[in-house]
Design a protein around this motif. Structure first.
Motif, PDB file in Angstrom:
ATOM      1  N   GLY A 139     -18.256  23.798   9.384  1.00 24.03           N
ATOM      2  CA  GLY A 139     -17.980  22.513   8.758  1.00 24.03           C
ATOM      3  C   GLY A 139     -19.248  21.711   8.522  1.00 24.03           C
ATOM      4  N   CYS A 142     -21.095  23.129   5.595  1.00 19.15           N
ATOM      5  CA  CYS A 142     -20.475  22.767   4.322  1.00 19.15           C
ATOM      6  C   CYS A 142     -20.819  21.330   3.935  1.00 19.15           C
ATOM      7  CB  CYS A 142     -18.964  22.939   4.407  1.00 19.15           C
ATOM      8  SG  CYS A 142     -18.411  24.664   4.538  1.00 19.15           S
ATOM      9  N   ILE A 143     -20.868  20.439   4.917  1.00 16.07           N
ATOM     10  CA  ILE A 143     -21.252  19.053   4.639  1.00 16.07           C
ATOM     11  C   ILE A 143     -22.712  18.995   4.188  1.00 16.07           C
ATOM     12  CG2 ILE A 143     -21.674  16.802   5.702  1.00 16.07           C
ATOM     13  CD1 ILE A 143     -19.214  17.301   7.448  1.00 16.07           C
ATOM     14  N   PHE A 146     -23.068  20.046   0.686  1.00 16.29           N
ATOM     15  CA  PHE A 146     -22.581  19.032  -0.254  1.00 16.29           C
ATOM     16  C   PHE A 146     -23.617  17.925  -0.456  1.00 16.29           C
ATOM     17  CE2 PHE A 146     -20.381  15.008  -1.094  1.00 16.29           C
ATOM     18  CZ  PHE A 146     -19.645  15.340  -2.227  1.00 16.29           C
ATOM     19  N   CYS A 154     -21.645  26.626   1.272  1.00 13.19           N
ATOM     20  CA  CYS A 154     -21.416  27.287   2.560  1.00 13.19           C
ATOM     21  C   CYS A 154     -20.560  28.535   2.394  1.00 13.19           C
ATOM     22  CB  CYS A 154     -20.789  26.323   3.563  1.00 13.19           C
ATOM     23  SG  CYS A 154     -19.131  25.743   3.151  1.00 13.19           S
ATOM     24  N   CYS A 218     -14.676  12.561   3.381  1.00 12.44           N
ATOM     25  CA  CYS A 218     -14.597  14.023   3.346  1.00 12.44           C
ATOM     26  C   CYS A 218     -15.729  14.577   2.486  1.00 12.44           C
ATOM     27  CB  CYS A 218     -13.255  14.483   2.779  1.00 12.44           C
ATOM     28  SG  CYS A 218     -11.830  14.023   3.793  1.00 12.44           S
ATOM     29  N   TYR A 220     -17.169  17.152   1.395  1.00 14.02           N
ATOM     30  CA  TYR A 220     -17.105  18.589   1.114  1.00 14.02           C
ATOM     31  C   TYR A 220     -16.950  18.787  -0.389  1.00 14.02           C
ATOM     32  CZ  TYR A 220     -15.912  19.252   6.078  1.00 14.02           C
ATOM     33  OH  TYR A 220     -15.911  19.254   7.445  1.00 14.02           O
ATOM     34  N   SER A 221     -17.506  19.863  -0.905  1.00 15.08           N
ATOM     35  CA  SER A 221     -17.212  20.218  -2.287  1.00 15.08           C
ATOM     36  C   SER A 221     -15.820  20.832  -2.328  1.00 15.08           C
ATOM     37  CB  SER A 221     -18.240  21.225  -2.823  1.00 15.08           C
ATOM     38  OG  SER A 221     -18.022  22.511  -2.262  1.00 15.08           O
ATOM     39  N   ASP A 224     -15.844  24.681  -1.653  1.00 18.61           N
ATOM     40  CA  ASP A 224     -16.055  25.027  -0.242  1.00 18.61           C
ATOM     41  C   ASP A 224     -14.821  24.695   0.589  1.00 18.61           C
ATOM     42  OD1 ASP A 224     -18.542  26.119  -0.541  1.00 18.61           O
ATOM     43  OD2 ASP A 224     -19.650  24.367   0.173  1.00 18.61           O
ATOM     44  N   ALA A 225     -14.198  23.555   0.310  1.00 15.02           N
ATOM     45  CA  ALA A 225     -12.988  23.189   1.037  1.00 15.02           C
ATOM     46  C   ALA A 225     -11.866  24.186   0.755  1.00 15.02           C
ATOM     47  CB  ALA A 225     -12.544  21.775   0.653  1.00 15.02           C
TER      48      ALA A 225
END
Length: 348
Positions: A139, A142-143, A146, A154, A218, A220-221, A224-225
């Motif tokens: 996680g 991923c952040i 972004f 990620c 949130c 995140y892209s 990716d999410a």
């Protein structure tokens, strides 16, 4: 004295010696209150659901975050419920061992004690996210991807590692589950005396987020999410399903338990079943300077109290059913329902 009476006295004396040397089985009697017990990490402890037990809010370094709203307390499967789970725990913290996590020792060892104090009818374990599966680290990656355009997505960076990571996680979780079997035997139970349930995890994010998701909490892209929801979490579920089959546990797939109610999918936070990025000032109140940093946001991307109520419904229905495997799936009616477990293809 007759020969038969002499033999009876000898056997009785031998039994008394055996009990003195080895200890009597500690399994509780039928008059002892029945209990359901959960072990594992933050998902089971109730991190994100609020109202944490005193002593687990950061006091003296204990950040287990055991919530009174955790699903174990809401299943209705037994008059008593015991939460041994601890946020951030790894499989090794559930298994027997001499190490500690947030000041606490082996959860399996504590299960032996609980199983002697209560008549344990159901044991639930939810573990593996903090092992090689590395859901938290993924996680964060991923952040970072972004926020930093120079970082690769990620899903591209970590996607190829998923099969190896899940296989390694399964090995560790299997060892922990086997230790729980040993713990129950040490307490005098046979396998038929209790139900053992292994649960997986609900995806906290989805590609179906509202616009401006980063500003909402949130970062995140959407691709990716979506990868996390459709690939990462199901892969961990598949790995844990294999553990359940090899250990004789029943398997409850939670991957879709908050589907449609993930973080940043509703206009209001209170309508969601997963926390967005959340800053908890109580971390500083109870944990002091130790609360500065990751503990301030420890509740982020964890199931809410509302989610735990729905997951409790699934656990209750599952345990009372005859199924060896099933899935907890959120529905448009605002409730989570039990469905047959998804079929895993041979390639998976």
């Amino acid at each position: 004295m007759t020969r038969s009476r002499s033999l009876a006295l000898l056997l009785a004396a031998g039994g008394a010696v055996a009990l003195t040397l080895f200890g009597a089985p500690t399994v509780a009697t039928a008059q002892t209150p029945a209990a359901v017990v959960v072990l594992g990490d933050s998902a089971a402890a109730g991190d994100g659901a609020g109202d944490y037990e005193p002593g687990t809010r950061g006091e003296d370094g204990n950040w287990c975050h055991r919530s009174k709203h955790a699903y174990v307390h809401r299943t209705g499967l037994a008059p008593e419920s015991v939460n041994l789970a601890c946020s951030g725990a790894e499989a090794a913290n559930v298994a027997f061992g001499g190490g500690t996590h947030y000041t606490e020792g082996s959860q399996a060892q504590r299960l032996v004690e609980v199983a002697g104090r209560y008549r344990v009818t159901t044991v639930i374990v939810q573990i593996g996210a903090n092992d090689d599966a590395a859901l938290f680290g993924t996680g964060v990656a991923c952040i970072r991807a972004f926020l930093d355009p120079s970082e690769p997505p990620c899903r591209e960076k970590l996607g190829p590692l998923v099969p190896e990571r899940m296989a390694a996680t399964a090995t560790k979780v299997e060892a922990a589950v086997q230790d729980l079997r040993v713990a129950m035997r040490q307490a005098g139970y046979t396998r038929g005396d209790y139900t053992l349930v292994l649960a997986s995890y609900a995806s906290p994010v989805t590609e179906h987020m509202l616009p401006l998701q980063a500003l909402a909490g949130c970062p995140y892209s959407r691709p990716d999410a979506g990868w996390g929801r459709t690939t990462l979490f199901p892969a961990l579920s598949d790995a844990l399903r294999g553990v359940a089959e090899r250990t004789g546990a029943r398997f409850l797939d939670m991957a879709r338990a908050t589907e449609g109610f993930e973080a940043c999918t509703k206009p209001l936070r209170g309508q969601e079943w997963q926390r967005r990025i959340t800053v908890d000032p109580e971390a500083l109140v109870y944990g002091g300077l130790d609360g500065v940093g990751v503990h301030l946001a420890q509740e982020s991307f964890h199931p809410t109290a509302a989610a735990h109520a729905e997951m409790a419904r699934c656990v209750r229905e599952f345990v009372r059913s005859a199924s060896t495997a099933a899935a907890c799936v959120a529905a448009a009616d605002g409730q989570a329902h039990l469905e047959p477990a998804p079929v895993v293809s041979p390639a998976a």
